[in-house]
Design a protein around this motif. Sequence first.
Motif, PDB file in Angstrom:
ATOM      1  N   ASP A  37       0.807  -1.220   0.000  1.00 41.86           N
ATOM      2  CA  ASP A  37       0.000   0.000   0.000  1.00 41.86           C
ATOM      3  C   ASP A  37       0.841   1.272   0.000  1.00 41.86           C
ATOM      4  OD1 ASP A  37      -2.426  -1.336  -0.152  1.00 41.86           O
ATOM      5  OD2 ASP A  37      -2.594  -1.527   2.024  1.00 41.86           O
ATOM      6  N   SER A  38       2.095   1.177   0.360  1.00 38.67           N
ATOM      7  CA  SER A  38       3.001   2.329   0.327  1.00 38.67           C
ATOM      8  C   SER A  38       3.812   2.381  -0.962  1.00 38.67           C
ATOM      9  CB  SER A  38       3.970   2.272   1.515  1.00 38.67           C
ATOM     10  OG  SER A  38       3.266   2.353   2.724  1.00 38.67           O
ATOM     11  N   SER A  39       3.700   1.347  -1.792  1.00 41.14           N
ATOM     12  CA  SER A  39       4.494   1.249  -3.011  1.00 41.14           C
ATOM     13  C   SER A  39       3.881   2.064  -4.141  1.00 41.14           C
ATOM     14  CB  SER A  39       4.610  -0.215  -3.446  1.00 41.14           C
ATOM     15  OG  SER A  39       5.348  -0.945  -2.493  1.00 41.14           O
ATOM     16  N   LEU A  40       4.703   2.864  -4.779  1.00 40.30           N
ATOM     17  CA  LEU A  40       4.257   3.742  -5.849  1.00 40.30           C
ATOM     18  C   LEU A  40       3.622   2.966  -7.000  1.00 40.30           C
ATOM     19  CD1 LEU A  40       4.026   6.604  -6.904  1.00 40.30           C
ATOM     20  CD2 LEU A  40       6.368   6.404  -7.766  1.00 40.30           C
ATOM     21  N   ILE A  41       4.132   1.786  -7.281  1.00 40.30           N
ATOM     22  CA  ILE A  41       3.585   1.021  -8.401  1.00 40.30           C
ATOM     23  C   ILE A  41       2.106   0.703  -8.168  1.00 40.30           C
ATOM     24  CG2 ILE A  41       4.211  -1.313  -7.632  1.00 40.30           C
ATOM     25  CD1 ILE A  41       5.123  -1.745 -10.627  1.00 40.30           C
ATOM     26  N   ILE A  42       1.736   0.405  -6.938  1.00 45.49           N
ATOM     27  CA  ILE A  42       0.329   0.139  -6.618  1.00 45.49           C
ATOM     28  C   ILE A  42      -0.473   1.434  -6.709  1.00 45.49           C
ATOM     29  CG2 ILE A  42      -1.276  -0.622  -4.814  1.00 45.49           C
ATOM     30  CD1 ILE A  42       0.357  -2.898  -6.170  1.00 45.49           C
ATOM     31  N   LYS A  43       0.090   2.503  -6.215  1.00 46.18           N
ATOM     32  CA  LYS A  43      -0.606   3.798  -6.262  1.00 46.18           C
ATOM     33  C   LYS A  43      -0.845   4.267  -7.695  1.00 46.18           C
ATOM     34  CE  LYS A  43       1.115   5.374  -1.810  1.00 46.18           C
ATOM     35  NZ  LYS A  43       1.903   6.382  -1.102  1.00 46.18           N
ATOM     36  N   LYS A  44       0.044   3.896  -8.620  1.00 42.49           N
ATOM     37  CA  LYS A  44      -0.099   4.330 -10.010  1.00 42.49           C
ATOM     38  C   LYS A  44      -1.031   3.443 -10.825  1.00 42.49           C
ATOM     39  CE  LYS A  44       1.734   7.121 -12.164  1.00 42.49           C
ATOM     40  NZ  LYS A  44       1.205   8.402 -12.623  1.00 42.49           N
ATOM     41  N   ILE A  45      -1.324   2.224 -10.352  1.00 45.63           N
ATOM     42  CA  ILE A  45      -2.231   1.346 -11.107  1.00 45.63           C
ATOM     43  C   ILE A  45      -3.625   1.285 -10.490  1.00 45.63           C
ATOM     44  CG2 ILE A  45      -0.356  -0.021 -12.107  1.00 45.63           C
ATOM     45  CD1 ILE A  45      -1.030  -2.264 -10.116  1.00 45.63           C
ATOM     46  N   THR A  46      -3.828   2.028  -9.383  1.00 42.03           N
ATOM     47  CA  THR A  46      -5.154   2.105  -8.769  1.00 42.03           C
ATOM     48  C   THR A  46      -5.565   3.575  -8.676  1.00 42.03           C
ATOM     49  OG1 THR A  46      -4.170   2.064  -6.552  1.00 42.03           O
ATOM     50  CG2 THR A  46      -4.909  -0.029  -7.440  1.00 42.03           C
ATOM     51  N   PRO A  47      -6.822   3.854  -8.973  1.00 44.58           N
ATOM     52  CA  PRO A  47      -7.251   5.259  -8.938  1.00 44.58           C
ATOM     53  C   PRO A  47      -7.473   5.756  -7.517  1.00 44.58           C
ATOM     54  CG  PRO A  47      -9.045   3.833  -9.703  1.00 44.58           C
ATOM     55  CD  PRO A  47      -7.840   2.968  -9.486  1.00 44.58           C
ATOM     56  N   PRO A  48      -7.276   7.030  -7.309  1.00 47.34           N
ATOM     57  CA  PRO A  48      -6.634   7.986  -8.211  1.00 47.34           C
ATOM     58  C   PRO A  48      -5.126   7.956  -8.001  1.00 47.34           C
ATOM     59  CG  PRO A  48      -7.415   9.143  -6.274  1.00 47.34           C
ATOM     60  CD  PRO A  48      -7.786   7.688  -6.100  1.00 47.34           C
ATOM     61  N   PRO A  49      -4.341   8.057  -9.070  1.00 50.14           N
ATOM     62  CA  PRO A  49      -2.886   8.071  -8.903  1.00 50.14           C
ATOM     63  C   PRO A  49      -2.437   9.348  -8.184  1.00 50.14           C
ATOM     64  CG  PRO A  49      -3.444   8.583 -11.169  1.00 50.14           C
ATOM     65  CD  PRO A  49      -4.732   8.243 -10.462  1.00 50.14           C
ATOM     66  N   PRO A  50      -1.325   9.298  -7.461  1.00 52.41           N
ATOM     67  CA  PRO A  50      -0.860  10.470  -6.722  1.00 52.41           C
ATOM     68  C   PRO A  50      -0.402  11.620  -7.622  1.00 52.41           C
ATOM     69  CG  PRO A  50       0.758   8.722  -6.581  1.00 52.41           C
ATOM     70  CD  PRO A  50      -0.452   8.153  -7.262  1.00 52.41           C
ATOM     71  N   PHE A  51      -0.048  11.307  -8.856  1.00 58.14           N
ATOM     72  CA  PHE A  51       0.344  12.313  -9.847  1.00 58.14           C
ATOM     73  C   PHE A  51       0.236  11.679 -11.209  1.00 58.14           C
ATOM     74  CE2 PHE A  51       4.140  10.061  -8.535  1.00 58.14           C
ATOM     75  CZ  PHE A  51       4.706   9.702  -9.748  1.00 58.14           C
ATOM     76  N   GLY A  52       0.125  12.471 -12.234  1.00 55.26           N
ATOM     77  CA  GLY A  52       0.083  11.963 -13.602  1.00 55.26           C
ATOM     78  C   GLY A  52      -1.138  11.110 -13.880  1.00 55.26           C
ATOM     79  N   ASP A  53      -1.001  10.257 -14.874  1.00 57.66           N
ATOM     80  CA  ASP A  53      -2.096   9.408 -15.325  1.00 57.66           C
ATOM     81  C   ASP A  53      -2.082   8.048 -14.647  1.00 57.66           C
ATOM     82  OD1 ASP A  53      -3.106  11.224 -17.325  1.00 57.66           O
ATOM     83  OD2 ASP A  53      -1.334  10.734 -18.525  1.00 57.66           O
TER      84      ASP A  53
END
Length: 82
Positions: A37-53
């Motif tokens: 849950d702290s890993s950026l890869i998970i944050k980027k593949i689940t909405p909403p991403p912390p930045f970008g698309d």
Amino acid sequence: PCHTEDQMNQSELYLDTYENMMTGGKHGKPIIQGKADSSLIIKKITPPPPFGDLMPMKRKTPIAADTIKIIKNWIDQGAKNN
């Protein structure tokens, strides 16, 4: 194909080898072993991403929940090169 050494990308994150994936890119390491849950890869593949698309960008449908669960379990179990 977006995150390979053959394709330059703005994030400088290459996911074509385990070593590259664990090294990370411009935004740091995408995986924090044992902490999905702290890993950026998970944050980027689940909405909403912390930045970008939301990733992957070219995919018309989001990554399936069961696939995300597999990735999260792998990270939580230490993200070993196996």
